[in-house]
Motif scaffolding. Structure first.
Motif, PDB file in Angstrom:
ATOM      1  N   ARG A 269       6.045  -4.999 -13.513  1.00  0.00           N
ATOM      2  CA  ARG A 269       5.027  -4.127 -12.921  1.00  0.00           C
ATOM      3  C   ARG A 269       5.236  -2.681 -13.350  1.00  0.00           C
ATOM      4  NH1 ARG A 269       4.659  -6.669  -6.800  1.00  0.00           N
ATOM      5  NH2 ARG A 269       3.257  -8.376  -7.370  1.00  0.00           N
ATOM      6  N   GLN A 270       6.475  -2.219 -13.269  1.00  0.00           N
ATOM      7  CA  GLN A 270       6.766  -0.849 -13.699  1.00  0.00           C
ATOM      8  C   GLN A 270       8.257  -0.670 -13.911  1.00  0.00           C
ATOM      9  OE1 GLN A 270       6.247   2.384 -10.825  1.00  0.00           O
ATOM     10  NE2 GLN A 270       6.054   0.877  -9.165  1.00  0.00           N
TER      11      GLN A 270
ATOM     12  N   ILE B 157      14.799  -4.121  -9.111  1.00  0.00           N
ATOM     13  CA  ILE B 157      16.014  -4.348  -9.894  1.00  0.00           C
ATOM     14  C   ILE B 157      16.465  -3.019 -10.484  1.00  0.00           C
ATOM     15  CG2 ILE B 157      17.006  -5.552 -11.897  1.00  0.00           C
ATOM     16  CD1 ILE B 157      16.164  -7.477  -9.649  1.00  0.00           C
ATOM     17  N   PHE B 158      17.763  -2.830 -10.554  1.00  0.00           N
ATOM     18  CA  PHE B 158      18.332  -1.627 -11.150  1.00  0.00           C
ATOM     19  C   PHE B 158      18.844  -1.963 -12.546  1.00  0.00           C
ATOM     20  CE2 PHE B 158      19.882  -0.670  -6.579  1.00  0.00           C
ATOM     21  CZ  PHE B 158      18.603  -0.305  -6.178  1.00  0.00           C
ATOM     22  N   ILE B 159      18.497  -1.132 -13.510  1.00  0.00           N
ATOM     23  CA  ILE B 159      19.010  -1.280 -14.868  1.00  0.00           C
ATOM     24  C   ILE B 159      20.126  -0.249 -15.044  1.00  0.00           C
ATOM     25  CG2 ILE B 159      18.490  -1.190 -17.350  1.00  0.00           C
ATOM     26  CD1 ILE B 159      17.012  -3.466 -15.844  1.00  0.00           C
TER      27      ILE B 159
ATOM     28  N   ILE C  11       9.282  -5.877 -10.453  1.00  0.00           N
ATOM     29  CA  ILE C  11       8.630  -7.047 -11.047  1.00  0.00           C
ATOM     30  C   ILE C  11       7.955  -7.846  -9.940  1.00  0.00           C
ATOM     31  CG2 ILE C  11      10.173  -7.196 -13.038  1.00  0.00           C
ATOM     32  CD1 ILE C  11      11.637  -9.467 -11.711  1.00  0.00           C
ATOM     33  N   SER C  12       6.978  -8.635 -10.336  1.00  0.00           N
ATOM     34  CA  SER C  12       6.264  -9.482  -9.384  1.00  0.00           C
ATOM     35  C   SER C  12       7.106 -10.725  -9.095  1.00  0.00           C
ATOM     36  CB  SER C  12       4.912  -9.884  -9.963  1.00  0.00           C
ATOM     37  OG  SER C  12       5.095 -10.683 -11.116  1.00  0.00           O
TER      38      SER C  12
ATOM     39  N   CYS D  38       9.928   7.141  -5.783  1.00  0.00           N
ATOM     40  CA  CYS D  38       9.494   6.561  -4.508  1.00  0.00           C
ATOM     41  C   CYS D  38       9.966   5.137  -4.231  1.00  0.00           C
ATOM     42  CB  CYS D  38       7.971   6.605  -4.427  1.00  0.00           C
ATOM     43  SG  CYS D  38       7.172   5.581  -5.681  1.00  0.00           S
ATOM     44  N   VAL D  39      10.942   4.620  -4.940  1.00  0.00           N
ATOM     45  CA  VAL D  39      11.341   3.230  -4.762  1.00  0.00           C
ATOM     46  C   VAL D  39      11.805   2.925  -3.339  1.00  0.00           C
ATOM     47  CG1 VAL D  39      13.774   3.364  -5.462  1.00  0.00           C
ATOM     48  CG2 VAL D  39      12.463   1.283  -5.910  1.00  0.00           C
ATOM     49  N   GLY D  40      12.274   3.921  -2.602  1.00  0.00           N
ATOM     50  CA  GLY D  40      12.685   3.699  -1.213  1.00  0.00           C
ATOM     51  C   GLY D  40      11.559   3.142  -0.360  1.00  0.00           C
ATOM     52  N   GLY D  41      10.328   3.425  -0.727  1.00  0.00           N
ATOM     53  CA  GLY D  41       9.167   2.903  -0.005  1.00  0.00           C
ATOM     54  C   GLY D  41       8.893   1.431  -0.281  1.00  0.00           C
ATOM     55  N   TYR D  42       9.613   0.841  -1.217  1.00  0.00           N
ATOM     56  CA  TYR D  42       9.409  -0.563  -1.583  1.00  0.00           C
ATOM     57  C   TYR D  42      10.382  -1.495  -0.864  1.00  0.00           C
ATOM     58  CZ  TYR D  42       6.479   1.047  -5.458  1.00  0.00           C
ATOM     59  OH  TYR D  42       5.483   1.608  -6.210  1.00  0.00           O
ATOM     60  N   LEU D  43      11.210  -0.953  -0.022  1.00  0.00           N
ATOM     61  CA  LEU D  43      12.266  -1.709   0.640  1.00  0.00           C
ATOM     62  C   LEU D  43      11.730  -2.939   1.382  1.00  0.00           C
ATOM     63  CD1 LEU D  43      15.216  -0.180   2.458  1.00  0.00           C
ATOM     64  CD2 LEU D  43      13.901  -1.923   3.601  1.00  0.00           C
ATOM     65  N   ASP D  44      10.714  -2.760   2.219  1.00  0.00           N
ATOM     66  CA  ASP D  44      10.160  -3.879   2.987  1.00  0.00           C
ATOM     67  C   ASP D  44       9.581  -4.957   2.074  1.00  0.00           C
ATOM     68  OD1 ASP D  44      10.698  -2.940   5.641  1.00  0.00           O
ATOM     69  OD2 ASP D  44       9.058  -1.507   5.422  1.00  0.00           O
TER      70      ASP D  44
END
Length: 176
Positions: free
Chosen positions: A131-132, A107-109, A124-125, A91-97
């Protein structure tokens, strides 16, 4: 509906629909997919116009890190976050805003030898706390390997060092 969506996307992209090959593409499905994807990308980038010029370079300086075969990279474009979610099936697409506004950092590893292939996605905060971290499908079997986990811990420590240094620099500038 496919034709309508295609034409709406064409208008968003500024394509001239009076041109016959644009108005009636040979392969409507392929043209629809290409245009709607490009239009969505454009809408995303237009929502936060300063991301690529201001936010991304700042994030890159603070959060990018390479060591021992791994790299932590900042999404260069906001649409990269949506793509990461699609590829990784999470669901990372929902974190865009939230990423664009700085309330969370995505961040991408990656492995240094395969930088285009998603490995883990990290949230990360703003103060540099983990965070995850999620792998493919958020499944337990796709959690970070011990060496990747060690890399993330060293990277987080470096991020916190950089953030502290940046905070001191800003205080000096404000005092001057």
């Amino acid at each position: 509906s496919v034709l309508r969506d295609y034409r709406q996307a064409a208008e968003i992209l500024g394509r001239d629909l009076t041109v016959p090959t644009i108005r009636w593409p040979k392969n409507l499905t392929a043209a629809h997919d290409e245009f709607t994807k490009a239009a969505q990308h454009l809408k995303t980038e237009m929502k936060y116009p300063s991301y690529r010029k201001k936010t991304y370079p700042r994030y890159r300086d603070l959060y990018e890190f390479v060591e021992d075969g791994y790299m932590a990279i900042v999404p260069e474009q906001l649409s990269d976050i949506k793509l990461e979610g699609t590829i990784q099936h999470h669901c990372v697409g929902g974190y865009l805003d939230r990423h664009a506004t700085g309330s969370t950092i995505i961040i991408f590893i990656r492995r240094t030898m395969l930088p285009a292939i998603p490995l883990y996605t990290v949230e990360i905060s703003p103060d540099g706390k983990l965070r995850q971290i999620q792998g493919y499908h958020n499944e337990e079997r796709n959690k970070p390997t011990p060496d990747a986990e060690e890399f993330v811990q060293r990277w987080i420590a470096e991020v916190q060092r950089r953030l502290a240094k940046d905070k001191k620099k800003k205080k000096k500038e404000e005092a001057a």
